[in-house]
Scaffold this motif. Structure first.
Motif, PDB file in Angstrom:
ATOM      1  N   UNK A  41       0.482  -1.305   0.004  1.00  0.00           N
ATOM      2  CA  UNK A  41       0.213   0.093   0.058  1.00  0.00           C
ATOM      3  C   UNK A  41       0.684   1.159   0.166  1.00  0.00           C
ATOM      4  N   UNK A  42       2.266   1.197  -0.028  1.00  0.00           N
ATOM      5  CA  UNK A  42       3.077   2.400   0.123  1.00  0.00           C
ATOM      6  C   UNK A  42       2.815   3.301  -1.243  1.00  0.00           C
ATOM      7  N   UNK A  43       2.837   2.512  -2.465  1.00  0.00           N
ATOM      8  CA  UNK A  43       2.697   3.441  -3.734  1.00  0.00           C
ATOM      9  C   UNK A  43       1.401   4.048  -3.675  1.00  0.00           C
ATOM     10  N   UNK A  44       0.279   3.166  -3.425  1.00  0.00           N
ATOM     11  CA  UNK A  44      -0.948   4.040  -3.546  1.00  0.00           C
ATOM     12  C   UNK A  44      -1.202   5.429  -2.402  1.00  0.00           C
ATOM     13  N   UNK A  45      -0.350   5.164  -1.226  1.00  0.00           N
ATOM     14  CA  UNK A  45      -0.555   6.150  -0.284  1.00  0.00           C
ATOM     15  C   UNK A  45       0.221   7.474  -0.717  1.00  0.00           C
ATOM     16  N   UNK A  55       3.516  19.551 -11.806  1.00  0.00           N
ATOM     17  CA  UNK A  55       4.032  17.836 -11.649  1.00  0.00           C
ATOM     18  C   UNK A  55       5.572  18.228 -11.460  1.00  0.00           C
ATOM     19  N   UNK A  56       6.212  19.043 -12.282  1.00  0.00           N
ATOM     20  CA  UNK A  56       7.385  19.454 -12.175  1.00  0.00           C
ATOM     21  C   UNK A  56       8.160  19.815 -11.012  1.00  0.00           C
ATOM     22  N   UNK A  57       7.118  20.357 -10.419  1.00  0.00           N
ATOM     23  CA  UNK A  57       7.639  21.193  -8.939  1.00  0.00           C
ATOM     24  C   UNK A  57       7.182  20.304  -7.776  1.00  0.00           C
ATOM     25  N   UNK A  58       6.683  19.053  -8.060  1.00  0.00           N
ATOM     26  CA  UNK A  58       6.111  18.433  -6.903  1.00  0.00           C
ATOM     27  C   UNK A  58       7.467  17.865  -6.011  1.00  0.00           C
ATOM     28  N   UNK A  59       8.368  17.088  -6.767  1.00  0.00           N
ATOM     29  CA  UNK A  59       9.511  16.484  -5.985  1.00  0.00           C
ATOM     30  C   UNK A  59      10.211  17.497  -4.958  1.00  0.00           C
ATOM     31  N   UNK A 105       4.394  10.720  -0.064  1.00  0.00           N
ATOM     32  CA  UNK A 105       4.288  11.411  -1.438  1.00  0.00           C
ATOM     33  C   UNK A 105       5.404  10.683  -2.349  1.00  0.00           C
ATOM     34  N   UNK A 106       5.423  10.710  -3.689  1.00  0.00           N
ATOM     35  CA  UNK A 106       6.319  10.111  -4.420  1.00  0.00           C
ATOM     36  C   UNK A 106       7.613  10.789  -4.497  1.00  0.00           C
ATOM     37  N   UNK A 107       7.662  12.385  -4.286  1.00  0.00           N
ATOM     38  CA  UNK A 107       8.864  12.986  -4.060  1.00  0.00           C
ATOM     39  C   UNK A 107       9.651  12.562  -2.841  1.00  0.00           C
ATOM     40  N   UNK A 108       8.771  12.510  -1.698  1.00  0.00           N
ATOM     41  CA  UNK A 108       9.418  12.022  -0.554  1.00  0.00           C
ATOM     42  C   UNK A 108       9.952  10.661  -0.672  1.00  0.00           C
ATOM     43  N   UNK A 109       9.330   9.688  -1.252  1.00  0.00           N
ATOM     44  CA  UNK A 109       9.756   8.290  -1.221  1.00  0.00           C
ATOM     45  C   UNK A 109      11.014   8.444  -2.305  1.00  0.00           C
ATOM     46  N   UNK A 110      11.014   9.004  -3.309  1.00  0.00           N
ATOM     47  CA  UNK A 110      12.292   9.153  -4.176  1.00  0.00           C
ATOM     48  C   UNK A 110      13.425   9.648  -3.490  1.00  0.00           C
ATOM     49  N   UNK A 111      13.333  10.747  -2.432  1.00  0.00           N
ATOM     50  CA  UNK A 111      14.260  11.251  -1.881  1.00  0.00           C
ATOM     51  C   UNK A 111      14.796  10.323  -0.722  1.00  0.00           C
ATOM     52  N   UNK A 112      14.009   9.547  -0.204  1.00  0.00           N
ATOM     53  CA  UNK A 112      14.272   8.848   0.982  1.00  0.00           C
ATOM     54  C   UNK A 112      14.989   7.551   0.248  1.00  0.00           C
ATOM     55  N   UNK A 113      14.646   7.035  -1.014  1.00  0.00           N
ATOM     56  CA  UNK A 113      15.331   6.095  -1.742  1.00  0.00           C
ATOM     57  C   UNK A 113      16.937   6.555  -2.043  1.00  0.00           C
ATOM     58  N   UNK A 114      16.987   7.529  -2.346  1.00  0.00           N
ATOM     59  CA  UNK A 114      18.260   8.246  -2.773  1.00  0.00           C
ATOM     60  C   UNK A 114      19.257   8.025  -1.731  1.00  0.00           C
ATOM     61  N   UNK A 173      18.777   3.141  -3.539  1.00  0.00           N
ATOM     62  CA  UNK A 173      17.474   2.581  -3.994  1.00  0.00           C
ATOM     63  C   UNK A 173      17.179   2.807  -5.422  1.00  0.00           C
ATOM     64  N   UNK A 174      17.751   2.451  -6.396  1.00  0.00           N
ATOM     65  CA  UNK A 174      17.360   2.969  -7.898  1.00  0.00           C
ATOM     66  C   UNK A 174      16.107   2.415  -8.318  1.00  0.00           C
ATOM     67  N   UNK A 175      15.767   1.059  -7.970  1.00  0.00           N
ATOM     68  CA  UNK A 175      14.468   0.567  -8.476  1.00  0.00           C
ATOM     69  C   UNK A 175      13.276   1.378  -7.890  1.00  0.00           C
ATOM     70  N   UNK A 176      13.186   2.154  -6.492  1.00  0.00           N
ATOM     71  CA  UNK A 176      12.110   2.825  -5.862  1.00  0.00           C
ATOM     72  C   UNK A 176      12.190   4.136  -6.505  1.00  0.00           C
TER      73      UNK A 176
END
Length: 276
Positions: free
Chosen positions: A76-80, A213-217, A227-236, A240-243
């Motif tokens: 459920x992480x991606x949906x949230x 959308x370009x400003x979201x991250x 959020x998607x931007x938050x998840x990407x920054x945490x994966x950085x 974690x490149x797949x995330x």
């Protein structure tokens, strides 16, 4: 003999041209746009898989990214994250568009309003919305408001100029004809200017949506917990490149879906416009 040969020589090109007009024209094979989209998608995935097989900078392949996406969907992480980002983008985009349209109309219809507002609009257009993040944090805190504000600013600045150009670009002949028929300014604005400006407004909305959308991250750098931007920054932080790829693809798909919906609305609202 010469008098009889001349008409024959003149008539030969006429018969040749007539035969040319009766000759069937060759037409190329028309490929449906949807099929072209699928071909482009398959080619892109193929190039991606090929680059991943070469181990270019540990680039994850489509299979690894799909597997990671399945894990994030299952828990459920991606949906949230997608819902949180979508809520922020929709709120900022809606507020930015709702304010940009009347401001653009005022600037285009009233010279006084144009003189008062245009310097501010042009000034803030040169300032990237991301540069407003430190000021937004200081003035608005670290809650949802500064995140939405940065997205709102990006959507507003992209849409207001399109609305302004839509009003300025209205054919003066239409306005003069309406005045000759006795229409007042309010009627002219509602019946002539607004419909004629609709294509510009919708194009501005599409540009504003892309800016949102370009400003979201970057907006989700402001102490976000989901959020998607938050998840990407945490994966950085964990490499974690797949995330990161899952976040990028999700943002692209959501943005593409919303853009297609706006394009559909544009086609329905501008059916009266002459197509070329």
């Amino acid at each position: 003999m010469s008098s009889t040969e001349t008409p024959l020589k003149r008539s030969e090109p006429v018969r040749d041209s007539a035969e040319d007009t009766r000759a069937p024209r060759r037409r190329g094979v028309r490929v449906p746009p949807f099929a072209l989209n699928l071909i482009a998608l398959a080619a892109g995935v193929g190039v991606w898989a090929w680059l991943a097989s070469l181990e270019v900078q540990a680039l994850p392949g489509p299979v690894a990214v799909a597997g990671r996406a399945g894990e994030l969907i299952a828990d459920g992480t991606l949906a949230d994250d997608a819902l949180a980002s979508l809520r922020r983008v929709l709120t900022g985009f809606a507020l930015g568009t709702l304010l940009a349209v009347p401001v653009g109309f005022l600037m285009g219809w009233y010279p006084v309003a144009r003189g008062l507002l245009e310097p501010y609009v042009q000034f803030f257009r040169t300032v990237p919305p991301l540069a407003m993040i430190p000021l937004a944090i200081v003035l608005l805190g670290i809650g949802e408001v500064p995140k939405v504000f940065v997205i709102f600013l990006a959507a507003f600045l992209s849409s207001v100029v399109a609305a302004f150009q839509g009003v300025v670009g209205v054919n003066r002949t239409l306005i003069d004809a309406a005045r000759v028929l006795g229409a007042r300014d309010g009627t002219i604005f509602l019946k002539v200017v607004v419909p004629a400006s609709a294509p510009f407004i919708l194009v501005g909305m599409r540009i504003g949506l892309g800016s949102a959308w370009g400003t979201l991250v970057a907006a989700e750098l402001i102490a976000a917990q989901e959020g998607l931007g938050f998840r990407m920054q945490s994966a950085q932080l964990y490499y974690d490149l797949p995330t990161i790829f899952v976040g990028l693809i999700t943002i692209g798909l959501l943005g593409l879906l919303m853009d297609r919906l706006l394009l559909l609305a544009e086609r329905r609202l501008t059916r009266w416009q002459e197509t070329r």
